[in-house]
Design an enzyme around this catalytic site. Structure first.
Site, short mmCIF file in Angstrom:
data_model
loop_
_atom_site.label_atom_id
_atom_site.label_comp_id
_atom_site.label_asym_id
_atom_site.label_seq_id
_atom_site.Cartn_x
_atom_site.Cartn_y
_atom_site.Cartn_z
N SER A 1 -2.51 2.36 -4.69
CA SER A 1 -1.88 4.41 -4.42
C SER A 1 -1.62 4.01 -3.54
CB SER A 1 -2.32 4.47 -5.27
OG SER A 1 -2.30 5.98 -6.09
N VAL B 1 1.01 -1.32 0.22
CA VAL B 1 -0.21 0.12 0.25
C VAL B 1 0.71 1.66 -0.01
CG1 VAL B 1 -2.02 1.05 1.35
CG2 VAL B 1 -2.04 -1.06 1.25
N CYS B 2 0.20 2.70 -0.72
CA CYS B 2 1.36 3.52 -1.12
C CYS B 2 2.51 3.15 -1.11
CB CYS B 2 1.04 4.31 0.58
SG CYS B 2 1.25 6.11 0.59
N THR B 3 3.88 4.01 -0.12
CA THR B 3 5.25 3.52 -1.16
C THR B 3 5.75 2.45 -0.06
OG1 THR B 3 5.51 4.95 1.17
CG2 THR B 3 5.57 6.21 -0.37
N THR C 1 2.37 3.70 -6.62
CA THR C 1 1.92 3.85 -5.79
C THR C 1 1.93 5.04 -5.45
OG1 THR C 1 4.06 4.24 -4.05
CG2 THR C 1 4.74 5.05 -6.45
#
Length: 208
Positions: free
Chosen positions: A159, A106-108, A126
């Site tokens: 993202s 998830v995310c970074t 990302t």
């Protein structure tokens, strides 16, 4: 005859500065189907780990334990900036990714997987606000600028922050069927974005 269900283990890696919703958004979805999933919190050392927002979570398992997980979940957060230089973290991710049935971020969190070399040659996405930094961690990754989440084989990368919930429901749908995923989304009163390419944030961040 009673059906015997073998639970899939989910290894959730924690580190100082992890993003709360990156972890607990997906875990709300998986945990609602607790008869199918066993959630394990893991960190470099078994201890309380402070999130970016402040609240701490208990990692009951450490990197030293000889355990591999069916599903690997890697959150993002400000702490990823430090963890990309933590070889213990990167080595653990490489080991777990090699054995996992599904590798998710998830995310970074995808920046950590990328730095570990796990995503080389893999399509991934990302956080859009941190896109330039995250993608710089893995020049061999096929980064997708516009995507809510990306599925490439056993790899699912999402993202920013809330996108992890949509990704998790997509994984649940893949593993347990559409009806189960829909029931979980309804129970959570969550408006599930089922289209992996839905991503207005890429445009807001000037990526497309």
């Amino acid at each position: 005859m009673t059906e015997i269900i073998t639970k899939k283990s989910i290894g959730v890696v924690l580190f100082p500065g992890f993003e709360l919703l990156d972890v607990f958004g997906p875990l709300e979805m998986f945990g609602t189907a607790s008869e199918y999933f066993n959630i394990c919190m893991v960190a470099e050392n078994s201890s309380l780990v402070e999130s970016k927002q402040g609240p701490k979570s208990l990692a009951e398992y450490s990197f030293e334990e000889p355990i591999t997980y069916d599903i690997l979940l890697v959150p993002g957060g400000e702490g990823t900036r430090r963890e990309v230089r933590n070889e213990s973290m990167l080595a653990w991710l490489r080991k777990q990714a090699a054995h996992a049935e599904y590798v998710t971020s998830v995310c970074t969190g995808s920046a950590l997987l990328a730095k570990a070399g796990v995503l080389d040659g893999i399509c991934a996405t990302t956080n859009k606000i941190a896109f330039d930094w995250a993608t710089s961690q893995g020049p061999e990754v096929i980064w997708k600028k516009q995507a809510r989440w990306v599925e490439d084989g056993k790899f699912f990368t999402s993202s920013g922050v809330s996108a992890g919930i949509d990704m998790s429901l997509a994984i649940i749908q893949k593993m347990l069927g559409q009806e189960t995923a829909e029931q979980i989304a309804i129970w959570a009163e969550y408006d599930w974005h089922r289209n992996a390419s839905w991503d207005p944030f890429a445009k807001l961040c000037g990526l497309v």
